[in-house]
Design a protein around this motif. Structure first.
Motif, PDB file in Angstrom:
ATOM      1  N   GLY A 149      21.237  36.741 -43.330  1.00  0.00           N
ATOM      2  CA  GLY A 149      20.078  36.940 -44.189  1.00  0.00           C
ATOM      3  C   GLY A 149      18.811  36.434 -43.526  1.00  0.00           C
ATOM      4  N   PHE A 150      17.785  37.229 -43.559  1.00  0.00           N
ATOM      5  CA  PHE A 150      16.508  36.853 -42.955  1.00  0.00           C
ATOM      6  C   PHE A 150      15.366  37.191 -43.889  1.00  0.00           C
ATOM      7  CE2 PHE A 150      19.285  37.685 -39.280  1.00  0.00           C
ATOM      8  CZ  PHE A 150      19.195  36.454 -38.659  1.00  0.00           C
ATOM      9  N   ILE A 151      14.196  36.662 -43.589  1.00  0.00           N
ATOM     10  CA  ILE A 151      13.000  37.002 -44.349  1.00  0.00           C
ATOM     11  C   ILE A 151      12.548  38.369 -43.842  1.00  0.00           C
ATOM     12  CG2 ILE A 151      10.637  36.336 -44.938  1.00  0.00           C
ATOM     13  CD1 ILE A 151      11.546  33.406 -44.314  1.00  0.00           C
ATOM     14  N   GLU A 152      12.661  39.361 -44.693  1.00  0.00           N
ATOM     15  CA  GLU A 152      12.480  40.756 -44.308  1.00  0.00           C
ATOM     16  C   GLU A 152      11.086  41.085 -43.772  1.00  0.00           C
ATOM     17  OE1 GLU A 152      14.943  43.369 -44.499  1.00  0.00           O
ATOM     18  OE2 GLU A 152      16.211  41.606 -44.626  1.00  0.00           O
ATOM     19  N   ASN A 153      10.060  40.393 -44.224  1.00  0.00           N
ATOM     20  CA  ASN A 153       8.690  40.692 -43.782  1.00  0.00           C
ATOM     21  C   ASN A 153       8.244  39.849 -42.599  1.00  0.00           C
ATOM     22  OD1 ASN A 153       8.015  42.862 -45.499  1.00  0.00           O
ATOM     23  ND2 ASN A 153       7.806  41.432 -47.195  1.00  0.00           N
ATOM     24  N   TYR A 154       9.163  39.065 -42.036  1.00  0.00           N
ATOM     25  CA  TYR A 154       8.886  38.316 -40.804  1.00  0.00           C
ATOM     26  C   TYR A 154       9.499  39.080 -39.635  1.00  0.00           C
ATOM     27  CZ  TYR A 154       7.534  33.864 -43.085  1.00  0.00           C
ATOM     28  OH  TYR A 154       6.905  32.883 -43.795  1.00  0.00           O
ATOM     29  N   ASN A 155       8.972  38.848 -38.436  1.00  0.00           N
ATOM     30  CA  ASN A 155       9.605  39.420 -37.248  1.00  0.00           C
ATOM     31  C   ASN A 155      10.699  38.458 -36.760  1.00  0.00           C
ATOM     32  OD1 ASN A 155       8.470  37.463 -35.442  1.00  0.00           O
ATOM     33  ND2 ASN A 155       6.620  38.685 -35.204  1.00  0.00           N
ATOM     34  N   GLN A 156      11.354  38.822 -35.672  1.00  0.00           N
ATOM     35  CA  GLN A 156      12.475  38.020 -35.177  1.00  0.00           C
ATOM     36  C   GLN A 156      12.053  36.608 -34.801  1.00  0.00           C
ATOM     37  OE1 GLN A 156      13.900  40.432 -31.932  1.00  0.00           O
ATOM     38  NE2 GLN A 156      12.167  39.963 -30.617  1.00  0.00           N
ATOM     39  N   TYR A 157      10.936  36.470 -34.090  1.00  0.00           N
ATOM     40  CA  TYR A 157      10.472  35.152 -33.692  1.00  0.00           C
ATOM     41  C   TYR A 157      10.112  34.312 -34.918  1.00  0.00           C
ATOM     42  CZ  TYR A 157       7.834  31.289 -31.938  1.00  0.00           C
ATOM     43  OH  TYR A 157       7.396  29.994 -31.713  1.00  0.00           O
ATOM     44  N   GLU A 158       9.389  34.903 -35.860  1.00  0.00           N
ATOM     45  CA  GLU A 158       8.968  34.170 -37.060  1.00  0.00           C
ATOM     46  C   GLU A 158      10.178  33.668 -37.855  1.00  0.00           C
ATOM     47  OE1 GLU A 158       4.765  36.492 -37.981  1.00  0.00           O
ATOM     48  OE2 GLU A 158       6.650  37.380 -38.663  1.00  0.00           O
ATOM     49  N   ASN A 159      11.219  34.485 -37.935  1.00  0.00           N
ATOM     50  CA  ASN A 159      12.433  34.065 -38.628  1.00  0.00           C
ATOM     51  C   ASN A 159      13.088  32.876 -37.938  1.00  0.00           C
ATOM     52  OD1 ASN A 159      13.811  35.575 -41.046  1.00  0.00           O
ATOM     53  ND2 ASN A 159      12.559  37.093 -39.980  1.00  0.00           N
ATOM     54  N   LEU A 160      13.249  32.943 -36.621  1.00  0.00           N
ATOM     55  CA  LEU A 160      13.886  31.835 -35.905  1.00  0.00           C
ATOM     56  C   LEU A 160      13.021  30.585 -35.941  1.00  0.00           C
ATOM     57  CD1 LEU A 160      15.636  33.494 -32.835  1.00  0.00           C
ATOM     58  CD2 LEU A 160      16.529  33.032 -35.133  1.00  0.00           C
ATOM     59  N   ARG A 161      11.713  30.750 -35.833  1.00  0.00           N
ATOM     60  CA  ARG A 161      10.808  29.597 -35.889  1.00  0.00           C
ATOM     61  C   ARG A 161      10.884  28.926 -37.263  1.00  0.00           C
ATOM     62  NH1 ARG A 161       9.821  25.340 -34.156  1.00  0.00           N
ATOM     63  NH2 ARG A 161       7.874  24.382 -34.706  1.00  0.00           N
ATOM     64  N   TYR A 162      10.952  29.726 -38.311  1.00  0.00           N
ATOM     65  CA  TYR A 162      11.079  29.195 -39.666  1.00  0.00           C
ATOM     66  C   TYR A 162      12.347  28.335 -39.779  1.00  0.00           C
ATOM     67  CZ  TYR A 162      11.349  29.121 -44.771  1.00  0.00           C
ATOM     68  OH  TYR A 162      11.420  28.725 -46.079  1.00  0.00           O
ATOM     69  N   LEU A 163      13.469  28.843 -39.269  1.00  0.00           N
ATOM     70  CA  LEU A 163      14.723  28.095 -39.293  1.00  0.00           C
ATOM     71  C   LEU A 163      14.669  26.865 -38.393  1.00  0.00           C
ATOM     72  CD1 LEU A 163      17.213  31.104 -39.210  1.00  0.00           C
ATOM     73  CD2 LEU A 163      16.798  29.551 -41.138  1.00  0.00           C
ATOM     74  N   ALA A 164      14.005  26.992 -37.247  1.00  0.00           N
ATOM     75  CA  ALA A 164      13.910  25.874 -36.302  1.00  0.00           C
ATOM     76  C   ALA A 164      13.120  24.704 -36.884  1.00  0.00           C
ATOM     77  CB  ALA A 164      13.287  26.342 -34.993  1.00  0.00           C
ATOM     78  N   LYS A 165      12.206  24.985 -37.778  1.00  0.00           N
ATOM     79  CA  LYS A 165      11.396  23.913 -38.380  1.00  0.00           C
ATOM     80  C   LYS A 165      12.229  22.969 -39.240  1.00  0.00           C
ATOM     81  CE  LYS A 165       6.918  26.191 -38.357  1.00  0.00           C
ATOM     82  NZ  LYS A 165       5.813  26.710 -39.160  1.00  0.00           N
ATOM     83  N   ILE A 166      13.389  23.394 -39.675  1.00  0.00           N
ATOM     84  CA  ILE A 166      14.245  22.541 -40.510  1.00  0.00           C
ATOM     85  C   ILE A 166      14.628  21.277 -39.747  1.00  0.00           C
ATOM     86  CG2 ILE A 166      16.493  22.368 -41.664  1.00  0.00           C
ATOM     87  CD1 ILE A 166      16.188  25.436 -42.234  1.00  0.00           C
ATOM     88  N   ASN A 167      15.088  21.428 -38.503  1.00  0.00           N
ATOM     89  CA  ASN A 167      15.526  20.277 -37.705  1.00  0.00           C
ATOM     90  C   ASN A 167      14.500  19.818 -36.671  1.00  0.00           C
ATOM     91  OD1 ASN A 167      18.075  20.049 -38.966  1.00  0.00           O
ATOM     92  ND2 ASN A 167      18.863  21.696 -37.689  1.00  0.00           N
ATOM     93  N   ASN A 168      13.510  20.652 -36.392  1.00  0.00           N
ATOM     94  CA  ASN A 168      12.494  20.345 -35.372  1.00  0.00           C
ATOM     95  C   ASN A 168      13.092  19.915 -34.033  1.00  0.00           C
ATOM     96  OD1 ASN A 168       9.982  20.968 -36.556  1.00  0.00           O
ATOM     97  ND2 ASN A 168      10.159  19.152 -37.850  1.00  0.00           N
ATOM     98  N   LYS A 169      14.139  20.619 -33.589  1.00  0.00           N
ATOM     99  CA  LYS A 169      14.782  20.317 -32.308  1.00  0.00           C
ATOM    100  C   LYS A 169      14.285  21.207 -31.184  1.00  0.00           C
ATOM    101  CE  LYS A 169      19.356  18.759 -33.808  1.00  0.00           C
ATOM    102  NZ  LYS A 169      20.782  19.088 -33.719  1.00  0.00           N
ATOM    103  N   ILE A 170      13.817  22.410 -31.518  1.00  0.00           N
ATOM    104  CA  ILE A 170      13.454  23.372 -30.480  1.00  0.00           C
ATOM    105  C   ILE A 170      12.073  23.946 -30.736  1.00  0.00           C
ATOM    106  CG2 ILE A 170      15.865  23.972 -30.004  1.00  0.00           C
ATOM    107  CD1 ILE A 170      15.332  26.616 -31.562  1.00  0.00           C
ATOM    108  N   GLY A 171      11.501  24.494 -29.674  1.00  0.00           N
ATOM    109  CA  GLY A 171      10.187  25.106 -29.765  1.00  0.00           C
ATOM    110  C   GLY A 171      10.195  26.537 -29.273  1.00  0.00           C
ATOM    111  N   TYR A 172       9.005  27.015 -28.952  1.00  0.00           N
ATOM    112  CA  TYR A 172       8.777  28.400 -28.560  1.00  0.00           C
ATOM    113  C   TYR A 172       9.683  28.843 -27.406  1.00  0.00           C
ATOM    114  CZ  TYR A 172       6.251  32.580 -27.113  1.00  0.00           C
ATOM    115  OH  TYR A 172       5.925  33.861 -26.774  1.00  0.00           O
ATOM    116  N   LYS A 173       9.771  28.036 -26.366  1.00  0.00           N
ATOM    117  CA  LYS A 173      10.532  28.404 -25.168  1.00  0.00           C
ATOM    118  C   LYS A 173      12.015  28.611 -25.477  1.00  0.00           C
ATOM    119  CE  LYS A 173      11.285  28.785 -20.673  1.00  0.00           C
ATOM    120  NZ  LYS A 173      12.029  30.010 -20.468  1.00  0.00           N
ATOM    121  N   GLN A 174      12.600  27.693 -26.256  1.00  0.00           N
ATOM    122  CA  GLN A 174      14.016  27.817 -26.592  1.00  0.00           C
ATOM    123  C   GLN A 174      14.267  29.048 -27.468  1.00  0.00           C
ATOM    124  OE1 GLN A 174      12.273  24.952 -26.900  1.00  0.00           O
ATOM    125  NE2 GLN A 174      13.385  23.356 -25.811  1.00  0.00           N
ATOM    126  N   ILE A 175      13.328  29.357 -28.357  1.00  0.00           N
ATOM    127  CA  ILE A 175      13.484  30.550 -29.192  1.00  0.00           C
ATOM    128  C   ILE A 175      13.418  31.802 -28.327  1.00  0.00           C
ATOM    129  CG2 ILE A 175      12.437  31.933 -31.041  1.00  0.00           C
ATOM    130  CD1 ILE A 175      11.661  29.239 -32.366  1.00  0.00           C
TER     131      ILE A 175
END
Length: 192
Positions: A65-91
């Motif tokens: 399940g993803f946020i339908e109006n976000y693109n792929q990067y925006e979806n992964l960045r949104y999820l990454a913010k939960i733990n704040n372990k990774i940034g742009y490069k890792q995504i």
């Protein structure tokens, strides 16, 4: 039922017919649902009693399940913010690993089933999780996509990582797994 122990450093594959309980089994391991009997434990901590969910877990169960109006990067960045372990490069790196085009700015609502599946796998591995659970990871992928994801799974295997896979296609599981189990009629039997 006999106690089964699984250890890091291995890939465990689970096969079974559609409706045999593979997804339910994985949801129980994750702590998403409670088991009717038995216990799931990690380092002597019981899931649902001592811990609510497995720590350091990357999971893909059924349709991602993803946020339908976000693109792929925006979806992964949104999820990454939960733990704040990774940034742009890792995504970016994980999008490349699963075979998605970095320049694709399409919204998820326009993604094909195979593109969604690749993005689901990306979110399951993007934080270098130590426990990876992939339920039917090859769904919706073409032949080249299946081969790419199989190579990725093999590369993910590490002494400190546990990987669990399901498939209704025994050949996929047998090719990738160190240990193979079959789920049938509520029972788990070792095949290899």
């Amino acid at each position: 039922m006999q106690e089964k122990e699984i250890n890091s450093g291995n890939i465990y594959g689970f096969i079974g017919a559609n409706g045999s309980g593979k997804s339910v089994f994985f949801k129980t391991i994750c702590g998403f649902i409670k088991s009717d009997s038995g216990t799931i434990a990690l380092n002597d901590k019981i899931v649902g009693k001592d811990i609510d969910f497995l720590p350091d877990l990357g999971v893909l169960i059924e349709k991602p399940g993803f946020i339908e109006n976000y693109n792929q990067y925006e979806n992964l960045r949104y999820l990454a913010k939960i733990n704040n372990k990774i940034g742009y490069k890792q995504i970016e790196d994980v999008l490349i690993k699963v075979g998605l085009d970095l320049n694709n700015k399409e919204k998820i609502k326009n993604f094909s089933l195979g593109m969604r599946q690749r993005l689901g796998i990306a979110q399951a591995i993007m934080e270098d999780q130590k426990i990876i659970i992939l339920d039917e990871p090859f769904n919706g992928l073409d032949k080249a996509g299946v081969a790419m994801i199989k190579r990725l799974i093999v590369k993910l295997k590490a002494p400190d990582r546990l990987i669990l896979l399901t498939s209704h296609i025994p050949g996929d599981i047998e090719e990738l797994s160190d240990f193979v189990y079959e789920i049938s009629d509520g029972c788990i039997e070792s095949l290899q």
